[in-house]
Design a protein around this motif. Sequence first.
Motif, short mmCIF file in Angstrom:
data_model
loop_
_atom_site.label_atom_id
_atom_site.label_comp_id
_atom_site.label_asym_id
_atom_site.label_seq_id
_atom_site.Cartn_x
_atom_site.Cartn_y
_atom_site.Cartn_z
N SER A 118 0.83 -1.22 0.00
CA SER A 118 0.00 0.00 0.00
C SER A 118 0.86 1.26 0.00
N ILE A 119 1.96 1.22 0.77
CA ILE A 119 2.85 2.39 0.79
C ILE A 119 3.43 2.62 -0.61
N SER A 120 3.83 1.53 -1.23
CA SER A 120 4.41 1.63 -2.56
C SER A 120 3.39 2.21 -3.55
N ARG A 121 2.15 1.74 -3.43
CA ARG A 121 1.09 2.22 -4.33
C ARG A 121 0.78 3.69 -4.05
N SER A 122 0.76 4.06 -2.76
CA SER A 122 0.52 5.46 -2.38
C SER A 122 1.59 6.37 -2.97
N GLN A 123 2.83 5.90 -2.88
CA GLN A 123 3.94 6.70 -3.41
C GLN A 123 3.80 6.89 -4.92
N ALA A 124 3.40 5.81 -5.61
CA ALA A 124 3.23 5.90 -7.06
C ALA A 124 2.12 6.89 -7.42
N LEU A 125 1.04 6.85 -6.64
CA LEU A 125 -0.08 7.77 -6.91
C LEU A 125 0.31 9.21 -6.61
N GLU A 126 1.05 9.41 -5.51
CA GLU A 126 1.54 10.77 -5.20
C GLU A 126 2.40 11.28 -6.34
N GLN A 127 3.23 10.39 -6.88
CA GLN A 127 4.12 10.79 -7.98
C GLN A 127 3.32 11.12 -9.24
N THR A 128 2.28 10.32 -9.50
CA THR A 128 1.42 10.60 -10.66
C THR A 128 0.81 11.99 -10.54
N LEU A 129 0.31 12.28 -9.34
CA LEU A 129 -0.33 13.57 -9.10
C LEU A 129 0.69 14.71 -9.24
N HIS A 130 1.88 14.47 -8.69
CA HIS A 130 2.93 15.50 -8.75
C HIS A 130 3.32 15.77 -10.20
N THR A 131 3.47 14.72 -10.98
CA THR A 131 3.87 14.86 -12.39
C THR A 131 2.81 15.61 -13.18
N TRP A 132 1.57 15.34 -12.86
CA TRP A 132 0.47 15.99 -13.59
C TRP A 132 0.39 17.49 -13.26
N GLY A 133 0.84 17.86 -12.05
CA GLY A 133 0.93 19.27 -11.68
C GLY A 133 -0.39 19.96 -11.42
N PRO A 134 -1.18 19.47 -10.46
CA PRO A 134 -2.50 20.06 -10.21
C PRO A 134 -2.46 21.51 -9.73
#
Lengths: 203, 185
Positions: A118-134
């Motif tokens: 779950s931590i790994s998945r959370s990190q990946a999702l945080e990175q996706t969001l960061h890359t997208w630049g909301p």
Amino acid sequence: MTTPVHLTMDQLLALRDGDRSEPAFATAARHLDSCATCRAELEALHQRTARLRALATMAPAADQFPAIRTRLHWEQSRRRRIISFTGMAAAAALVIGFVGSDLVAPPTLDAEDQIAASISRSQALEQTLHTWGPDDRVMDGRMAMVVIELEDRIADVDARLQDVARLQRKERMPHEASLWQERVGLMNALVDVHLTKANNVDL
Amino acid sequence: MTTKVLTMDAMTLPDADAVIARAKRGDPVALEQVYRAYSTPAYNLARRICRTTEDAEDVLQETFFEVCRSIRNYRGDGSLWGWIRTITSSKALMRLRRNKYRDTDELVDDIAPARSSSPALKMDLENALDRLTDTARAVVWLHDVEGFTHEEIATQMGKTTSFSKSQLARAHARLRVWLGEESRS
């Protein structure tokens, strides 16, 4: 009979603006003294400029401040969440690493695996969001409210994760596994909200 | 040549220094006061550069989101409106580039509208302005109305000063024809 040579628009603009960097500014100024046509052109230019400045002011139809306030709030809570998440993930990874090497806790091994995943998945999702630049995206009020609600729920999960960290390991692991899974679900929803909106408007 | 000095701060934001100081500390009431004071001129500038009201409203939101995040960096060297105006024009020009409108630097050629009486003349000017390419319209508005220098416009557009000057000259030549102002053969 020769056609009289008049000032170009560049020269007229230089005279209007007093722009002496324009080549032949002095020549153009002298020409103006002797040419009524160019004086009329310069006057027309002045009037056109005045009319441009007198055009009606356009006002926004909608009050944008609520959306701006929401985005500011969201950005602040997101920053807090990322700081909190980074600390918790590091702490959890340390604990798992330490306990994992101990090999004396078979009842919690599944929970440890779940937490690590779950931590790994959370990190990946945080990175996706960061890359997208909301932070650099405009959002409407309704979307902003959904985002804030999800952010608040993630912040609530993070607070509960910090609470359970005080419990004894055996008692803590199942709670942590469940909370991390909940966090992944909420992060998935958050990414979906952002990216679905982006896809809809073809950004 | 320097940018035209505007005294809008004093006109639209009473007790500007105190409000700015509070806004710099993140006071939401002060930030809203800044928005209320300058949202209309900022929107007007954005709308004059952007083709649609939707784009102008997005630019307005982006501008004040940036203003609220960055106001602590505002040093107070120039007027607050001057600072906000630069952010607005930068965001609006960015929006133009992103949208890739028909920006070919070629002015739309058309039949000039007939002369008309003064009230209708302003409508003609609106139409004529609207006929210019996005780049030409932006240069005319930023230079002749907002008071930006050619150097400032060139920097914001990533072009040369000569480019800004030639855009302005060509735009005025077109406006002159479209508005039926030709006085010489």
